[in-house]
Write a protein that holds these residues in place. Structure first.
Motif, mmCIF file in Angstrom:
data_model
loop_
_atom_site.group_PDB
_atom_site.id
_atom_site.type_symbol
_atom_site.label_atom_id
_atom_site.label_comp_id
_atom_site.label_asym_id
_atom_site.label_seq_id
_atom_site.Cartn_x
_atom_site.Cartn_y
_atom_site.Cartn_z
ATOM 1 N N VAL A 1 0.616 -0.963 0.096
ATOM 2 C CA VAL A 1 0.012 -0.091 -0.113
ATOM 3 C C VAL A 1 0.768 1.176 0.035
ATOM 4 O O VAL A 1 1.637 1.686 0.872
ATOM 5 C CB VAL A 1 -0.960 -0.023 1.249
ATOM 6 N N MET A 2 0.711 2.058 -1.013
ATOM 7 C CA MET A 2 1.474 3.309 -0.927
ATOM 8 C C MET A 2 0.646 4.282 -0.716
ATOM 9 O O MET A 2 -0.592 4.575 -0.996
ATOM 10 C CB MET A 2 1.590 3.512 -2.648
ATOM 11 N N VAL A 3 1.088 5.290 0.229
ATOM 12 C CA VAL A 3 0.103 6.559 0.534
ATOM 13 C C VAL A 3 1.029 7.756 0.359
ATOM 14 O O VAL A 3 2.230 7.922 0.839
ATOM 15 C CB VAL A 3 0.133 6.333 2.236
ATOM 16 N N SER B 1 2.540 16.932 1.589
ATOM 17 C CA SER B 1 2.883 17.263 3.029
ATOM 18 C C SER B 1 1.994 17.910 3.914
ATOM 19 O O SER B 1 1.406 18.931 3.731
ATOM 20 C CB SER B 1 4.359 18.079 3.130
ATOM 21 N N GLY B 2 1.791 17.196 4.958
ATOM 22 C CA GLY B 2 0.624 18.083 5.858
ATOM 23 C C GLY B 2 -0.719 17.349 5.741
ATOM 24 O O GLY B 2 -1.624 17.511 6.559
ATOM 25 N N ALA B 3 -0.812 16.570 4.636
ATOM 26 C CA ALA B 3 -2.140 15.955 4.461
ATOM 27 C C ALA B 3 -2.321 14.874 5.597
ATOM 28 O O ALA B 3 -3.448 14.381 5.840
ATOM 29 C CB ALA B 3 -2.280 15.335 3.070
ATOM 30 N N GLY B 4 -1.501 14.260 6.194
ATOM 31 C CA GLY B 4 -1.356 13.288 7.053
ATOM 32 C C GLY B 4 -1.134 11.980 6.627
ATOM 33 O O GLY B 4 -1.683 10.823 7.254
ATOM 34 N N LYS B 5 -0.297 11.852 5.893
ATOM 35 C CA LYS B 5 0.148 10.554 5.288
ATOM 36 C C LYS B 5 0.567 9.659 6.405
ATOM 37 O O LYS B 5 0.401 8.471 6.668
ATOM 38 C CB LYS B 5 1.276 10.659 4.379
ATOM 39 N N SER B 6 1.683 10.203 7.206
ATOM 40 C CA SER B 6 2.210 9.360 8.369
ATOM 41 C C SER B 6 1.221 8.741 9.384
ATOM 42 O O SER B 6 1.182 7.796 9.752
ATOM 43 C CB SER B 6 3.455 10.222 8.836
ATOM 44 N N THR B 7 0.543 9.956 9.869
ATOM 45 C CA THR B 7 -0.617 9.510 10.689
ATOM 46 C C THR B 7 -1.783 8.374 10.340
ATOM 47 O O THR B 7 -1.837 7.412 10.758
ATOM 48 C CB THR B 7 -1.420 10.704 11.017
ATOM 49 N N PHE B 8 -2.085 8.623 8.936
ATOM 50 C CA PHE B 8 -3.023 7.522 8.421
ATOM 51 C C PHE B 8 -2.188 6.323 8.420
ATOM 52 O O PHE B 8 -2.946 5.238 8.484
ATOM 53 C CB PHE B 8 -3.309 8.064 6.973
ATOM 54 N N GLU C 1 3.672 -4.345 7.475
ATOM 55 C CA GLU C 1 4.648 -3.616 7.883
ATOM 56 C C GLU C 1 4.551 -2.057 7.487
ATOM 57 O O GLU C 1 4.247 -1.835 6.437
ATOM 58 C CB GLU C 1 5.877 -4.257 7.135
ATOM 59 N N LEU C 2 4.959 -1.184 8.174
ATOM 60 C CA LEU C 2 5.065 0.463 7.926
ATOM 61 C C LEU C 2 6.480 0.853 7.604
ATOM 62 O O LEU C 2 7.167 0.679 8.433
ATOM 63 C CB LEU C 2 4.405 0.958 9.136
ATOM 64 N N ILE C 3 6.470 1.499 6.634
ATOM 65 C CA ILE C 3 7.585 2.109 6.231
ATOM 66 C C ILE C 3 7.281 3.603 5.971
ATOM 67 O O ILE C 3 6.616 3.965 5.087
ATOM 68 C CB ILE C 3 8.301 1.454 4.960
ATOM 69 N N HIS C 4 8.097 4.498 6.793
ATOM 70 C CA HIS C 4 8.014 5.909 6.550
ATOM 71 C C HIS C 4 9.283 6.344 5.686
ATOM 72 O O HIS C 4 10.350 6.033 6.100
ATOM 73 C CB HIS C 4 8.097 6.538 7.890
ATOM 74 N N LEU C 5 8.955 6.656 4.411
ATOM 75 C CA LEU C 5 10.262 7.003 3.330
ATOM 76 C C LEU C 5 11.126 8.106 4.219
ATOM 77 O O LEU C 5 12.328 8.011 3.644
ATOM 78 C CB LEU C 5 9.546 7.458 2.084
ATOM 79 N N ASP D 1 4.525 5.403 3.288
ATOM 80 C CA ASP D 1 4.058 6.781 2.851
ATOM 81 C C ASP D 1 5.137 7.405 2.532
ATOM 82 O O ASP D 1 6.332 7.464 3.118
ATOM 83 C CB ASP D 1 3.464 7.196 4.286
ATOM 84 N N GLY D 2 4.870 8.496 1.641
ATOM 85 C CA GLY D 2 5.848 9.358 1.319
ATOM 86 C C GLY D 2 5.751 9.366 -0.047
ATOM 87 O O GLY D 2 5.389 8.837 -0.949
ATOM 88 N N ASN D 3 6.037 10.683 -0.762
ATOM 89 C CA ASN D 3 6.091 11.253 -2.206
ATOM 90 C C ASN D 3 7.254 10.703 -2.790
ATOM 91 O O ASN D 3 7.417 9.590 -3.536
ATOM 92 C CB ASN D 3 5.562 12.631 -2.313
#
Length: 172
Positions: free
Chosen positions: A4-6, A10-17, A28-32, A65-67
């Motif tokens: 799943v790509m989120v 920035s500020g939309a809430g990608k990490s929180t979501f 597994e959660l990966i914060h880019l 998550d991350g662009n």
């Protein structure tokens, strides 16, 4: 959903979501941001970053998550689900301002060590112009990808909550 790509401004809430989705799915959660930024906001070179993203994307399952536009196509190719948090510019600016104040001179939980939160005019400009300059082509790309991928576009906190609530119902 296995990969799943989120994405979103920035500020939309990608990490929180992503954290909330991870808590419901246990994927597994990966914060880019944690992989991209080196200490003191140093960036990796292009080849190094591309290799990191290829290795992360090759894992069996993830919420990422991350662009990071340069490597988006690598992740698009691997993802089975793409979630775009399509929030208003004002909401995103408000959230990054709030985050800058809350974490000022501290490292956020979803960031690399040594990257203390600070005010950055260029970052604010990026957020202020994201929807104007990047949204249209991103929507076009998502429309194209919708032939083979599950695309979810969430425009506000209510839609996010409704989407995540589906996981509560499926668990029962």
């Amino acid at each position: 959903m296995k990969k799943v790509m989120v994405i979103g401004c920035s500020g939309a809430g990608k990490s929180t979501f992503s954290k909330r989705l991870h808590s419901k799915t246990k994927i597994e959660l990966i914060h880019l941001d944690k992989y991209f930024w080196k200490s003191n906001w140093e960036e990796p070179n292009s080849d190094e970053w591309e290799n990191i993203v290829k290795k992360l994307s090759a894992r069996d399952n993830w919420i990422m998550d991350g662009n990071y536009g340069r490597t988006m196509n690598i992740r698009f190719a691997e993802a089975d689900t793409i979630i775009f948090l399509d929030y208003s510019t004002l909401k995103c600016l408000w959230r990054i301002t709030k985050r800058t104040i809350q974490y000022r001179n501290k490292v956020r939980p979803d960031m690399s060590k040594g990257c203390k939160e600070r005010f950055d005019f260029n970052f604010y400009h990026y957020v202020a112009t994201f929807n104007l300059l990047r949204r249209k082509s991103l929507i076009s790309k998502l429309n194209y990808l919708s032939k083979n991928k599950k695309i979810v576009i969430l425009k506000n906190d209510n839609q996010v909550s409704q989407f995540l609530e589906k996981f509560n119902k499926s668990e029962k």
